[in-house]
Design a protein around this motif. Structure first.
Motif, PDB file in Angstrom:
ATOM      1  N   ILE A  34       0.836  -0.916   0.062  1.00 41.79           N
ATOM      2  CA  ILE A  34      -0.004  -0.047   0.084  1.00 41.79           C
ATOM      3  C   ILE A  34       1.019   1.234  -0.112  1.00 41.79           C
ATOM      4  N   VAL A  35       1.956   1.326   0.808  1.00 47.55           N
ATOM      5  CA  VAL A  35       2.765   2.403   0.924  1.00 47.55           C
ATOM      6  C   VAL A  35       3.438   2.672  -0.457  1.00 47.55           C
ATOM      7  N   SER A  36       3.967   1.657  -1.237  1.00 43.11           N
ATOM      8  CA  SER A  36       4.441   1.815  -2.677  1.00 43.11           C
ATOM      9  C   SER A  36       3.561   2.250  -3.450  1.00 43.11           C
ATOM     10  N   ILE A  37       2.311   1.860  -3.261  1.00 44.23           N
ATOM     11  CA  ILE A  37       1.364   2.298  -4.296  1.00 44.23           C
ATOM     12  C   ILE A  37       1.012   3.880  -4.271  1.00 44.23           C
ATOM     13  N   ASN A  38       0.990   4.050  -2.937  1.00 45.75           N
ATOM     14  CA  ASN A  38       0.679   5.406  -2.605  1.00 45.75           C
ATOM     15  C   ASN A  38       1.866   6.296  -2.886  1.00 45.75           C
ATOM     16  N   LEU A  39       3.172   5.891  -2.895  1.00 49.98           N
ATOM     17  CA  LEU A  39       4.435   6.643  -3.187  1.00 49.98           C
ATOM     18  C   LEU A  39       4.172   6.900  -4.708  1.00 49.98           C
ATOM     19  N   ALA A  40       4.016   5.899  -5.518  1.00 54.05           N
ATOM     20  CA  ALA A  40       3.746   5.984  -6.871  1.00 54.05           C
ATOM     21  C   ALA A  40       2.379   7.033  -7.383  1.00 54.05           C
ATOM     22  N   ARG A  41       1.544   7.164  -6.729  1.00 58.03           N
ATOM     23  CA  ARG A  41       0.522   8.225  -6.950  1.00 58.03           C
ATOM     24  C   ARG A  41       0.955   9.356  -6.427  1.00 58.03           C
ATOM     25  N   TYR A  42       1.874   9.543  -5.415  1.00 59.79           N
ATOM     26  CA  TYR A  42       2.272  10.944  -4.923  1.00 59.79           C
ATOM     27  C   TYR A  42       3.486  11.469  -5.980  1.00 59.79           C
ATOM     28  N   LEU A  43       4.353  10.449  -6.543  1.00 58.79           N
ATOM     29  CA  LEU A  43       5.458  10.869  -7.348  1.00 58.79           C
ATOM     30  C   LEU A  43       4.655  11.414  -8.680  1.00 58.79           C
ATOM     31  N   THR A  44       3.700  10.641  -9.229  1.00 60.49           N
ATOM     32  CA  THR A  44       3.000  11.042 -10.369  1.00 60.49           C
ATOM     33  C   THR A  44       2.167  12.558 -10.230  1.00 60.49           C
ATOM     34  N   ALA A  45       1.497  12.535  -9.236  1.00 61.66           N
ATOM     35  CA  ALA A  45       0.950  14.003  -8.907  1.00 61.66           C
ATOM     36  C   ALA A  45       1.882  14.978  -8.858  1.00 61.66           C
ATOM     37  N   LEU A  46       2.928  14.798  -8.272  1.00 59.88           N
ATOM     38  CA  LEU A  46       4.020  15.811  -7.900  1.00 59.88           C
ATOM     39  C   LEU A  46       4.647  16.053  -9.339  1.00 59.88           C
ATOM     40  N   ARG A  47       4.765  15.195 -10.391  1.00 59.55           N
ATOM     41  CA  ARG A  47       5.259  15.158 -11.673  1.00 59.55           C
ATOM     42  C   ARG A  47       4.165  16.109 -12.401  1.00 59.55           C
ATOM     43  N   SER A  48       3.039  15.884 -12.201  1.00 64.31           N
ATOM     44  CA  SER A  48       1.916  16.766 -12.935  1.00 64.31           C
ATOM     45  C   SER A  48       1.909  18.040 -12.440  1.00 64.31           C
ATOM     46  N   LEU A  49       2.130  18.136 -10.992  1.00 63.81           N
ATOM     47  CA  LEU A  49       2.026  19.646 -10.459  1.00 63.81           C
ATOM     48  C   LEU A  49       3.277  20.568 -11.281  1.00 63.81           C
ATOM     49  N   ILE A  50       4.512  19.835 -11.161  1.00 61.33           N
ATOM     50  CA  ILE A  50       5.614  20.474 -11.845  1.00 61.33           C
ATOM     51  C   ILE A  50       5.233  20.913 -13.112  1.00 61.33           C
ATOM     52  N   TYR A  51       4.364  20.083 -14.083  1.00 58.79           N
ATOM     53  CA  TYR A  51       4.210  20.382 -15.548  1.00 58.79           C
ATOM     54  C   TYR A  51       3.119  21.614 -15.570  1.00 58.79           C
ATOM     55  N   VAL A  52       2.414  21.630 -14.400  1.00 55.55           N
ATOM     56  CA  VAL A  52       1.265  22.597 -14.605  1.00 55.55           C
ATOM     57  C   VAL A  52       1.857  23.973 -14.036  1.00 55.55           C
ATOM     58  N   MET A  53       2.972  23.870 -13.041  1.00 54.03           N
ATOM     59  CA  MET A  53       3.590  24.870 -12.457  1.00 54.03           C
ATOM     60  C   MET A  53       4.121  25.565 -13.447  1.00 54.03           C
ATOM     61  N   ARG A  54       4.889  25.007 -14.525  1.00 53.38           N
ATOM     62  CA  ARG A  54       5.486  25.789 -15.650  1.00 53.38           C
ATOM     63  C   ARG A  54       4.762  26.989 -16.136  1.00 53.38           C
ATOM     64  N   GLU A  55       3.353  26.740 -16.607  1.00 51.88           N
ATOM     65  CA  GLU A  55       2.566  27.648 -17.193  1.00 51.88           C
ATOM     66  C   GLU A  55       1.807  28.378 -16.057  1.00 51.88           C
ATOM     67  N   ALA A  56       1.440  28.140 -14.958  1.00 52.33           N
ATOM     68  CA  ALA A  56       0.670  28.695 -14.071  1.00 52.33           C
ATOM     69  C   ALA A  56       1.448  29.533 -12.972  1.00 52.33           C
ATOM     70  N   VAL A  90      -1.384  17.182  -4.161  1.00 53.39           N
ATOM     71  CA  VAL A  90       0.099  16.655  -3.888  1.00 53.39           C
ATOM     72  C   VAL A  90       0.324  16.861  -2.267  1.00 53.39           C
ATOM     73  N   ARG A  91      -0.368  17.711  -1.769  1.00 53.93           N
ATOM     74  CA  ARG A  91      -0.291  18.112  -0.383  1.00 53.93           C
ATOM     75  C   ARG A  91      -1.019  16.837   0.376  1.00 53.93           C
ATOM     76  N   GLU A  92      -2.105  16.280   0.034  1.00 57.94           N
ATOM     77  CA  GLU A  92      -2.937  15.313   0.635  1.00 57.94           C
ATOM     78  C   GLU A  92      -2.048  13.972   0.525  1.00 57.94           C
ATOM     79  N   LEU A  93      -1.480  13.666  -0.616  1.00 56.29           N
ATOM     80  CA  LEU A  93      -1.035  12.479  -0.850  1.00 56.29           C
ATOM     81  C   LEU A  93       0.195  12.367  -0.036  1.00 56.29           C
TER      82      LEU A  93
END
Length: 107
Positions: free
Chosen positions: A14-36, A86-89
């Protein structure tokens, strides 16, 4: 009766699945952050965030940005929702790590 090894293995899964979710959301945040929020993107070294030569102090800047909820007054709702996710994850990941460590000492 469920063995202790099964409990620990399940918690680690469960921890490893949630780590993968967190890293994916963080990558998505950084992508959106570039424009926003380009200034924050530069401050946290957005292009080199996931590289081995990434600056840890710049990554800590993003941690404090999310911890202090500085994104609440941002104008882009997509950016705000990504920051919230990202914060919640991250909080969920830390709690799951604590539960897994606690369970490993009990078993």
């Amino acid at each position: 009766m469920i063995s202790g090894d099964t409990i620990i293995f399940t918690l680690m899964l469960i921890v490893s699945i949630n780590l993968a979710r967190y890293l994916t959301a963080l990558r998505s945040l950084i992508y959106v952050m570039r424009e926003a929020h380009p200034l924050l993107y530069q401050q946290v070294d957005g292009g080199g965030f996931f590289t081995t030569h990434g600056n840890v102090m710049k990554q800590v800047r993003l941690f404090h940005y999310l911890k202090d909820k500085e994104f609440v007054n941002h104008h882009d709702p997509v950016f705000m929702s990504k920051c919230t996710k990202v914060r919640e994850l991250f909080i969920l990941f830390v709690v799951l790590i604590a539960v897994t460590l606690f369970a490993s000492f009990l078993v």
